[in-house]
Design an enzyme around this catalytic site. Structure first.
Site, PDB file in Angstrom:
ATOM      1  CB  THR A 254     -12.296   0.179  -9.812  1.00  0.00           C
ATOM      2  OG1 THR A 254     -12.360   1.110  -8.739  1.00  0.00           O
ATOM      3  CG2 THR A 254     -11.121  -0.765  -9.582  1.00  0.00           C
TER       4      THR A 254
ATOM      5  CB  VAL B 125      -4.910   5.660  -0.725  1.00  0.00           C
ATOM      6  CG1 VAL B 125      -4.497   4.385  -1.443  1.00  0.00           C
ATOM      7  CG2 VAL B 125      -4.034   6.829  -1.177  1.00  0.00           C
TER       8      VAL B 125
ATOM      9  CB  THR C 199     -14.470  -3.229  -8.532  1.00  0.00           C
ATOM     10  OG1 THR C 199     -14.981  -1.931  -8.832  1.00  0.00           O
ATOM     11  CG2 THR C 199     -15.551  -4.249  -8.815  1.00  0.00           C
TER      12      THR C 199
HETATM   13  N1  GLY Z   1     -12.222   0.212  -5.204  1.00  0.00           N
HETATM   14  C1  GLY Z   1     -11.760   1.466  -5.517  1.00  0.00           C
HETATM   15  C2  GLY Z   1     -11.637   2.375  -4.372  1.00  0.00           C
HETATM   16  O1  GLY Z   1     -12.350   2.240  -3.380  1.00  0.00           O
HETATM   17  O2  GLY Z   1     -10.840   3.265  -4.435  1.00  0.00           O
END
Ligand code: GLY
Length: 339
Positions: A198, A227, A249
């Site tokens: 990310t 997601v 993140t």
């Molecule tokens: N922070 C990125 C995810 O968990 O998809």
């Protein structure tokens, strides 16, 4: 006139005091400024800085900035990233401007720049979020190229390695760890650098406007259709131009649970510095999940307030973030952490 001057000076000195306290940026610098997650943020900031230093808009800066990361072969963001359990790369991204306008895409395949599709969703549709084949159809209609469905060499290797056990342990997603990495963590590159899945970026432009962006491949080897937080406004990203902006993140499920980025911004509204707001939000993650389970994951926030003050906090050791406010200032800082 005198009173106005006094108010300006006193607000400057309050901002300067906190800036000195976090020991990061000299008190004369407030804007423009850009901050982003992880070490990939250095290259991303560089791209964003080109926009900001030429009096560009924060929104353009945060799009251009993370596009550099989506382009990079050294980062697990974009089409070079680790795939899901079926061997397919699916991407999530979000963007938000200074007027509460926002756009996002999720579960998007074969498009190189999901962040730009998210911006088009924001600017060209009455919606905030498009997902899956609908998002892809929209991207193609907007002129984005449908890329070949093919894993990068690193991702192919990592996937073949993962297939040997095909373990599904979604709680283990420490994006960077001292000892190695779990089955969901990104692979270590041959160059010795760690991939992260990310990048989040926040910017304050010369006009004093804030914007933010976030783009990710999500967890490597995730369930098909999973997601995370990054495309969810309020979870992975939130911008309130009156107050500040935040981006997350790490393990997305635990960010969504507490509406993480919105929480950081609301805590800044109550007067907390960006660092204090990030720390309190991490404490909320711990409260929601319990400390033992938190030892298995990483969650991190960065934040930027209206005065150009920056801050960050993580659950665990190992998170860093990049700050840029001049041609000769673009530096990586280790985040504080709780566990
Ligand atoms: N922070 C990125 C995810 O968990 O998809």
């Amino acid at each position: 006139m005198q009173r106005r001057k006094f108010l300006q000076l006193s607000s400057l000195s309050v901002a300067s005091l906190s800036i000195k306290q976090n020991n990061l940026i000299p008190n004369t610098i407030k804007k423009p400024i850009v901050i982003s997650t992880w070490d990939a943020g250095i290259a991303a900031n560089k791209a964003a800085w080109q926009v900001l230093k030429n009096n560009g808009r924060a929104l353009d800066a945060v799009e251009q900035g993370v596009m550099a990361t989506e382009n990079s072969i050294n980062c697990c963001v974009g089409l070079g990233a680790n795939p899901d359990r079926e061997g397919i790369v699916t991407l999530d991204a979000s963007i938000m401007d200074e007027n509460y306008n926002c756009g996002s895409v999720a579960f998007l395949e074969r498009i190189k720049h999901p962040i730009s599709v998210a911006r088009r969703v924001m600017e060209k549709t009455p919606h905030v979020m498009l997902v899956g084949s609908g998002a892809q159809q929209f991207a193609v209609a907007e002129g984005f190229t449908l890329e070949e469905q093919k894993l990068s060499t690193d991702a192919q290797k990592a996937y073949e390695n993962w297939l040997k056990k095909s373990e599904y342990k979604p709680v283990i997603n420490i994006e960077r760890s001292e000892s190695g990495h779990g089955p969901f963590a990104p692979a270590k590159l041959e160059s010795g650098e760690w991939n992260h899945d990310t990048i989040g970026m926040l910017a304050l432009d010369n006009k004093g406007n804030l914007s933010g962006s976030c783009t990710t491949s999500g967890q490597g080897f995730k369930m098909r259709g999973r997601v995370g937080d990054s495309p969810i406004i309020g979870a992975g990203l939130f911008v309130d131009n009156e107050v500040g902006a935040a981006v997350a993140t790490g393990q997305g499920e635990d960010v969504i649970r507490i509406a993480g980025s919105h929480t950081v911004v609301e805590l800044m509204r109550q007067g907390l510095s960006p660092e204090e707001a990030c720390k309190k939000t991490i404490e909320r993650v711990i409260k929601a999940k319990g400390i033992e389970k938190c030892k298995q994951i990483q969650v991190c926030f960065i934040a930027l307030n209206k005065n150009g003050q920056v801050g960050a906090y993580a659950l665990q050791k190992g998170f860093n973030y990049s700050v840029c406010y001049a041609d000769d200032y673009n530096k990586l800082t280790n985040s504080k952490y709780i566990l």
